[in-house]
Scaffold this motif. Structure first.
Motif, mmCIF file in Angstrom:
data_model
loop_
_atom_site.group_PDB
_atom_site.id
_atom_site.type_symbol
_atom_site.label_atom_id
_atom_site.label_comp_id
_atom_site.label_asym_id
_atom_site.label_seq_id
_atom_site.Cartn_x
_atom_site.Cartn_y
_atom_site.Cartn_z
ATOM 1 N N THR A 287 22.211 3.241 57.283
ATOM 2 C CA THR A 287 23.552 2.918 57.758
ATOM 3 C C THR A 287 23.600 1.514 58.343
ATOM 4 O O THR A 287 24.577 0.782 58.150
ATOM 5 C CB THR A 287 23.992 3.943 58.806
ATOM 6 N N SER B 79 17.571 7.427 58.126
ATOM 7 C CA SER B 79 19.014 7.571 57.927
ATOM 8 C C SER B 79 19.796 6.536 58.731
ATOM 9 O O SER B 79 20.765 5.944 58.238
ATOM 10 C CB SER B 79 19.445 8.989 58.328
ATOM 11 N N THR C 113 12.662 10.806 59.485
ATOM 12 C CA THR C 113 13.861 11.093 58.694
ATOM 13 C C THR C 113 15.115 10.582 59.400
ATOM 14 O O THR C 113 15.981 9.936 58.798
ATOM 15 C CB THR C 113 13.981 12.599 58.439
#
Length: 1484
Positions: free
Chosen positions: A1075, A1071, A1067
């Protein structure tokens, strides 16, 4: 030679080549060429394995290789005719052919070996083409020859260049070489020349989906741009043997043009600026190529369907795509602005509306400049400037009047100066239009109005030298000074900044100040110094640096004024002949600057410290022995404070004292007072230089601090609890590091003493680390008291007093029946449990003093000590001279063995510490160490990072139970350790360590082929966490991008793991990759268009993700539609990624990277039984449907809906389909506000009483303790009733309640929330005009000005109401204050907005004026006596408290001293006003 490990110097290579060239001369055909093996300019065939990790030597080797290739090219280029003649002569004794063959083999090896940097490979590609051209001997016609013209030996030598297994970069560099080394404008070209020219773009475009590195993408973009220029030159020459071939291939609408436009659309938003620039050049050349194939295309674009369609396509794209701006600018340059304005008349307004986005403002402003410059040139023949003003100036003024503040800033920075340079005469038009605007004198509370727009235009004009200040009533002959004064105190800070910039900025730095500018500046300063916004303060202080003023030396009761003070005084630190500081700076001024060192703002400390060293010594007064000793003692005390920030203050005090010659004597006195045996070093010269004094004093301070530190380390080794409570170790270490940073360590004179000190520093640092390591390496450092483990018991010590305190304090309610010598494990366990419940522990000092210790105190002491040790060791290794073969032995201060020991220390701390503060800051020190290792001249040290990296990767891959790696959910310091090792690798190198590490980590992060076990789970978790850290590291730049695809696959597949730790790390990695791919979120909207890219660009940059995401989506969609709640683990991730894509203008069914294959699976996901999945699928579907396919897609979705209810109809499927049909809109939530109606017609007693209760409620809502919403509502009410209740000649609420409302308004005007202050300041615009002075502004003013106006107006109202005595008593009592005012200090520091000293001085100033009222009679004697007694008592109590503080309380107890000083100021002002009343005979 090829076998040499050290590279041949470049200068030597060039010298040998030129020597050979001169020796051969013109007799090359008669000479025996040297054999291939002796060719000195042949580059090494492979990189020596012994250079792994030696980045400096690798860089030298690459530089030498590049020089060798260039030198060989020079020889070949200068000898082309000679080479051709020698080969044609066929002399059997000539060895030229094998020599050239060996040289070509060397070039081939460089091209096919990916270890060589791109600069060497690119040069080798040109060298190959040059060599072939020289061998063929056809000169400029070589491009027209076929392969059959080449000799057999040449074709055999080139086999490696067209081998099927060659790297993709070979064709790239050969294309570049062909374009650069061949002449494409020859007079006679063969038919194959055009075929070769057209083969280049096809070859390059084939690389789009195979290249991964951004640097290679840059080369492709540059070569394509070069090709387009070559093709354009070829078309312009008109000498093509087959004009139809080039013309048909390069005209608009052809297959090649389409593929090239597809490349443009894919790369015009590439992260590298160079790629974007080359792509823009390619687009422009494509238009020019189309012009040559269609001569009327640019002269009459309306008649060319290709140009019209291309323009409409670009205008129809979303404006968040930055690439379209450059393409539109090319169209403007070639077609003119009139063509685009005819198609889109609102284009100027639309582009100005985009100026509020910082990421789009530069692109929009460049396009606007191209447009208005082109439009002006087109209208020049007509002389229609009014039309030009209407097109460009009028929309600009409309935007400036109602724009947001950030939008105005970007317009001022990017657009307005360009417009004024294009048309200087437009300034008068702007000023006249804005002054005639009705909003210039009035406006809403949320609008800047035309005043702000006018200031923006004038500021930009003055910066361009178009406006000069004058001494007349009009500023620059354009606007009245009264309007400028209003702007200087405007409520909106952007208006104030523009007005201040208009006053301060000038086109020439030598422009003389006028008295008018000084007067305007003095009007601005009192009300605008104390801004809460750092950005606003920065702008203000940059402007103020041009206007130094000693009146800014204010007492540091506020923490914002010293910041302004330091910025303002920094401008005084110029050349000595610029400002005579000794004449204006008094000891009081210098003392105020000195006390700024106690500020909690680090920037204030730094600026004040730098300024104090530049002030006259007589004003600072540090030469006085008593004052020096007092400051030294304060620094020593602060360095052992339990407040971490005090150590920073101590470091600044030490750094200030380091420049004083008498510091060693003060240190000796300080040591004698503490009973320490210390002998400071003495100056060897009576009149020592400043550098020698600094070095000697620094050495003395470090020796003294080190002496104290060793004593405290021994104390901590016996009892860490006592050390944490009395003398934390981190303060001393921080001061030592700060002192080292003051030195120029490359030119020290006391090397022998320094060498001893450095060795001792390293030893003491290790001891400090050993003391605190058990805490930061504990499994639960946040709640640890060092007594629950065996190591902790050793740290606690065997002091029976401590055990006595433990048992007595913690268990006095229980009968444990335990002796002090036999404390059981149960007792210690109970102690730990109680301490975990935040109870404190009491310990005894050496003198019997009692200290309370909490787990937080111990933890802070430990992790900050680890931080300072890491920073100290990093500073020592980075700044001190290293003992190497290049460093004289007498100048070296640190050995290689010590450096290796420091590296082992960092390895232990980063791989075993669990507290984030400890390993994060150890990472900073380790980065410094690695930077030093890479730059060192020692090969052993240069290879250490690679060796450490190999060790830790091997340990990560293994699952040895004896491993000490920290196995937490985020792997603690392991990612930081590897990140520091990789980030130190030079970007200019081949980044071999990074590539090897990423390949191993991505392999390790993938799910194991068999069932997950502990042996595979722990390495996988570590790999995922390390990858996350590397993808986040900005220093790795674009070098990490080639591995994004593998990281994304690992993150998505990690969600399928049954182990929670793997899913958690996946996870976090996912993320980070989102980005990294789409950029940092540029707005609050999670699905903002700014963080998106076209599907073609996404899959072109990451081609491996296309089949992976498609297969994963197909697998996830197969589990949907059964009616059961089945949620595929990675479905949400897939939809999240796909939802950030949108179609490319070139998307079509024939595209290999089109988005169409994803469409049916996304539609199927919309049938899920999980609501969130249906919502995500609906959002992901929108970008996959092109505009032309929207009707057919909606029709297909509607056809899939059931026409009538059925038993097995799935409602979730219907709902998901409807969600996909409906374009998700945003829900606008309307806020309802309470409206207060004034119903004061009934003036009965009941109404007055009701109004009194209402007023009390409103006053209560103004309190500091209320939340922001309540205070905003109170401000709204007070603004609405300011004309009817607050300023009424006959106050309906009575004087008492009305004054209470005014008090609430004053509280709101000093609130910490800027929105509350700004809204409360709007009461000024509602005041009756007869109560305002003629010079007062009638527009929105800033809160400080509104506050002063309010106090003055209240005093005026007291006179109007005939209540002057009541007003005097009320304001006097307000000055005196009460205990409730201490809320300003309850937050640990001072309130950053409220200025209590300035507030009481403001009240006192207006109170003095009110006391001079001629109608004032005798005041209430009882009230005066009460106030006088309170003031006297407060003054005496405050004075006693101030005398009870330690020496220099501004440093050791800053907040307490500020509180007492404020009370002293209040009491003094009240006593002063009462004395004035007595002298006037009003008190008796």
């Amino acid at each position: 030679s090829r076998s040499s490990a050290s590279p041949l110097p470049s200068a030597m290579l060039c010298f040998v080549v030129f020597a050979l060239l001169l020796a051969w001369g013109d007799d090359v055909t008669d000479r025996a060429w040297p054999p291939p093996d002796s060719c000195v300019f042949v580059a090494p065939c492979c990189l020596p394995s012994g250079l792994a990790g030696c980045h400096v030597l690798q860089a030298q080797l690459m530089h030498s290789c590049l020089a060798a290739v260039k030198a060989s090219m020079l020889v070949v280029q200068r000898s082309q005719d000679l080479i051709s003649a020698a080969l044609q002569a066929g002399n059997p004794d000539c060895t030229l052919q094998p020599t050239l063959s060996g040289l070509l083999d060397c070039y081939t090896h460089i091209l096919t070996d990916e270890e060589f940097v791109q600069a060497v490979q690119s040069t080798a590609g040109m060298a190959v083409v040059l060599l072939i051209r020289s061998v063929l001997g056809c000169g400029d016609e070589v491009a027209s020859l076929g392969a059959e013209c080449a000799p057999l030996w040449l074709r055999e030598s080139c086999v490696g260049l067209y081998d099927s297994g060659r790297p993709a970069g070979v064709s790239l560099y050969l294309c570049h070489g062909a374009l650069a080394m061949l002449n494409w404008r020859g007079a006679s070209q063969g038919p194959r020349r055009d075929q070769l020219l057209l083969l280049v773009p096809h070859t390059l475009l084939a690389l789009d989906t195979s290249i991964k590195e951004s640097s290679t993408a840059m080369v492709v973009a540059r070569v394509l741009s070069l090709w387009s220029g070559v093709a354009l030159d070829s078309m312009q020459s008109g000498q093509s043997s087959a004009p139809g071939l080039l013309r048909d291939s390069l005209r608009g609408g052809s297959e090649l043009q389409g593929r090239l436009l597809e490349h443009v659309y894919t790369h015009w938003e590439h992260p590298l600026d160079g790629v974007r620039h080359q792509t823009n050049t390619l687009f422009k050349n494509l238009l020019l190529l189309h012009q040559h194939t269609h001569p009327l295309a640019l002269s009459n674009p309306h008649s060319d369907p290709y140009v019209s369609q291309l323009t409409q396509t670009l205008l129809g794209l979303e404006w968040h795509q930055r690439g379209k701006y450059g393409s539109l600018a090319c169209l403007v340059e070639l077609l003119g602005a009139g063509y685009l304005l005819a198609l889109e008349p609102q284009l100027p307004s639309h582009l100005l509306g985009l100026m509020g986005d910082q990421t789009l403002a530069p692109y929009a402003s460049d396009l606007l400049e191209r447009l208005f410059v082109s439009h002006k040139a087109q209208l020049a023949g007509e002389g229609d400037m009014e039309r030009w003003h209407g097109t460009w100036v009028s929309p600009l003024l409309q935007v400036l009047c109602r724009a947001r503040l950030d939008q105005t800033t970007y317009i001022l920075d990017y657009f307005l100066p360009k417009l004024l340079r294009c048309s200087p005469s437009s300034l008068a038009h702007m000023v006249q239009a804005l002054q005639n605007s009705p909003s210039c004198s009035a406006g809403t509370h949320s609008s800047r109005g035309s005043v702000g727009a006018l200031m923006t235009c004038l500021r930009a004009a003055r910066a361009q030298g178009m406006v000069q200040s004058s001494e007349e009533g009009l500023w620059g002959g354009l606007v009245p000074l009264s309007l400028l004064r209003q702007a200087l105190v405007h409520k909106h800070h952007q208006v104030r900044m523009d007005a201040l910039g208009l006053v301060c900025e000038s086109h020439r730095s030598t422009e003389v100040l006028t008295s008018q500018e000084i007067e305007l500046l003095c009007h601005f300063l009192p009300s605008c110094l104390n801004s809460q916004s750092p950005g606003v303060r920065q702008h203000f202080y940059l402007f103020l640096s041009s206007f130094p003023s000693v009146h800014l030396f204010l007492p540091p009761f506020s923490f914002s004024h010293p910041l302004c003070l330091s910025f303002s005084l920094r401008s005084l630190s110029g050349p000595e002949d610029m400002f005579a500081l000794g004449e204006v700076v008094t000891p009081v001024h210098a003392q105020n600057v000195l006390f700024c060192l106690g500020s909690n703002f680090l920037e204030v400390k730094q600026l004040a410290s730098a300024l104090l060293r530049q002030l006259p010594p007589s004003a600072v007064g540090l030469q006085e022995p008593d004052r020096m000793l007092c400051l030294l003692q304060a620094a020593m005390d602060l360095s052992t404070s339990t407040k971490p920030f005090d150590s920073v203050t101590a470091a600044h005090l030490f750094n200030l004292l380091l420049h004083l010659p008498d510091l060693p004597q003060a240190l000796l006195l300080c040591a004698q007072e503490q009973g320490l045996s210390f002998q400071p070093p003495s100056l060897t010269q009576p009149q020592a230089s400043e550098a020698l004094t600094l070095e000697t004093n620094t050495l003395a301070v470090i020796q003294f601090l080190l002496l104290c530190l060793k004593t405290e380390v021994r104390k901590a080794e016996s009892s860490l609890l006592l050390a944490a409570a009395t003398s934390p170790l981190y303060g001393r270490a921080h001061c030592i590091t700060a002192a080292l940073q003051q030195l120029n360590t490359r030119c020290l004179t006391l090397c022998g003493q320094w060498r001893s000190v450095v060795s001792e520093l390293i030893t003491v640092s290790y001891r400090m680390s050993d003391v605190v390591s058990p805490v930061v390496q504990s499994s639960s450092p946040e709640g640890l008291i060092p007594m629950d483990t065996e190591t902790g018991q050793n740290l606690l010590g065997s002091d029976s007093d401590i055990v006595n305190i433990l048992t007595t304090h913690m268990f006095h309610h229980y009968t444990l029946g335990l002796t002090l010598q036999g404390v059981s494990v149960l007792c210690l366990s109970c102690v730990f449990v109680c301490l975990s419940l935040s109870l404190c522990l009491c310990v005894l000092g050496g003198g019997g003093e009692g200290y309370r210790v909490t787990a937080q105190m111990v933890l802070v002491c430990c992790w900050r000590t680890m931080k300072e040790v890491s920073m100290l060791l990093g500073e020592v290794c980075q700044s001190l001279p290293l003992q190497t073969t290049h460093t004289p032995p007498d100048q070296a201060l640190i050995t290689e063995e010590q450096v290796e020991g420091v590296g082992r220390y960092f390895r232990q701390q980063l791989l075993q510490s669990r507290h984030r503060g400890a390993f994060e800051l150890a990472y900073i020190g380790f980065v410094r160490l690695n930077d030093m290792l890479c730059r060192s001249g020692s090969r052993t040290l240069q290879q250490l990072p690679a060796h450490w990296l190999t060790e830790v990767l091997q340990e990560v891959k293994s699952s040895d139970p004896s491993s000490k790696l920290c196995a937490t959910r985020r792997s603690a310091g392991i990612p930081f350790y590897i990140q520091a090792l990789l980030s130190s690798e030079p970007k200019s190198s081949s980044c071999s360590l990074l590539k090897t590490t990423m390949r191993e980590l991505t392999t390790l992060a993938m799910p194991p082929p068999d069932r997950a076990t502990d042996e595979t789970t722990v390495p996988q978790v570590h790999a995922l966490n390390i990858l996350r850290a590397l993808y986040r590291d900005t220093r790795l730049g674009e070098n990490i991008v080639p591995f994004v695809s593998e990281g994304m696959q690992a993150a998505v597949l990690g969600f399928t793991s049954p182990v929670w730790a793997v899913r958690n790390s996946s996870t976090l990695l996912f993320s980070t990759l989102i980005t990294r791919i789409f950029g940092v979120k540029k707005g609050k909207d999670e699905h903002s268009k700014k963080n998106r890219m076209t599907g073609r660009e996404f899959f072109t940059r990451f081609p491996a993700l296309y089949p992976f995401l498609l297969s994963q989506l197909e697998e996830a969609a197969s589990s949907v539609g059964s009616g059961r709640v089945i949620l595929h683990p990675s479905l949400f991730l897939l939809l999240l990624v796909l939802g950030r894509l949108f179609p490319s203008p070139m998307d079509g069914s024939s595209s290999p990277l089109g988005l169409a294959p994803f469409l049916p699976f996304i539609i199927r996901c919309g049938h899920s039984a999980v609501y969130r999945t249906r919502e995500m699928a609906a959002r992901a579907l929108v970008p996959f449907v092109m505009v032309t396919q929207v009707p057919s897609t909606i029709q297909a979705l509607l056809d899939d809906l059931p026409l009538e209810p059925a038993p097995r109809t799935q409602q979730n499927r219907i709902h998901g389909t409807l969600l996909q049909v409906k374009n998700p809109g945003q829900i606008n939530c309307a806020k309802s506000f309470l409206k207060y109606h004034q119903c004061f017609s009934n003036q009965g007693a009941a109404a007055v009483a009701l109004l009194g209760c209402w007023g009390a409620l409103v006053s209560q809502c103004c309190g500091e303790q209320q939340n922001t919403e309540v205070k905003m509502m109170a401000a709204e009410i007070l603004v609405n009733v300011s004309a009817t209740l607050l300023t009424s000649p006959n106050p309906p609420l009575g004087v008492s309640h009305t004054v209470s409302l005014w008090r609430g308004l004053f509280t709101l005007l000093q609130d910490e929330d800027p929105d509350v202050r700004d809204r409360a300041a709007d009461y000024v615009s509602s005041l009756p005009k007869h109560l305002l002075n003629t010079d007062a502004p009638l527009v929105s003013v800033c809160p400080p000005v509104a506050l002063e106006m309010g106090v003055a107006l209240l005093c005026q109202l007291f006179q109007l109401w005939g209540q002057v005595p009541t007003g005097i008593l009320t304001l006097t009592e307000r000055i005196l204050g009460n205990d409730e005012d201490d809320f300003l200090f309850e937050k640990g520091d001072l309130n950053l907005w409220a200025e209590p000293v300035q507030w009481v001085r403001l009240l006192h100033r207006h109170l003095v004026v009110l006391a001079e009222d001629p109608g004032l009679k005798v005041l209430n004697q009882a009230e005066l006596l009460r106030l006088s007694a309170q003031a006297e008592a407060l003054s005496q109590a405050t004075q006693q408290a101030l005398e009870g503080l330690p020496a220099l309380p501004q440093f050791c107890c800053t907040v307490e001293h500020a509180r007492l000083a404020l009370k002293q100021e209040r009491a003094t002002l009240v006593i002063n006003i009462l004395q004035t009343l007595r002298q006037a005979g009003l008190s008796g």
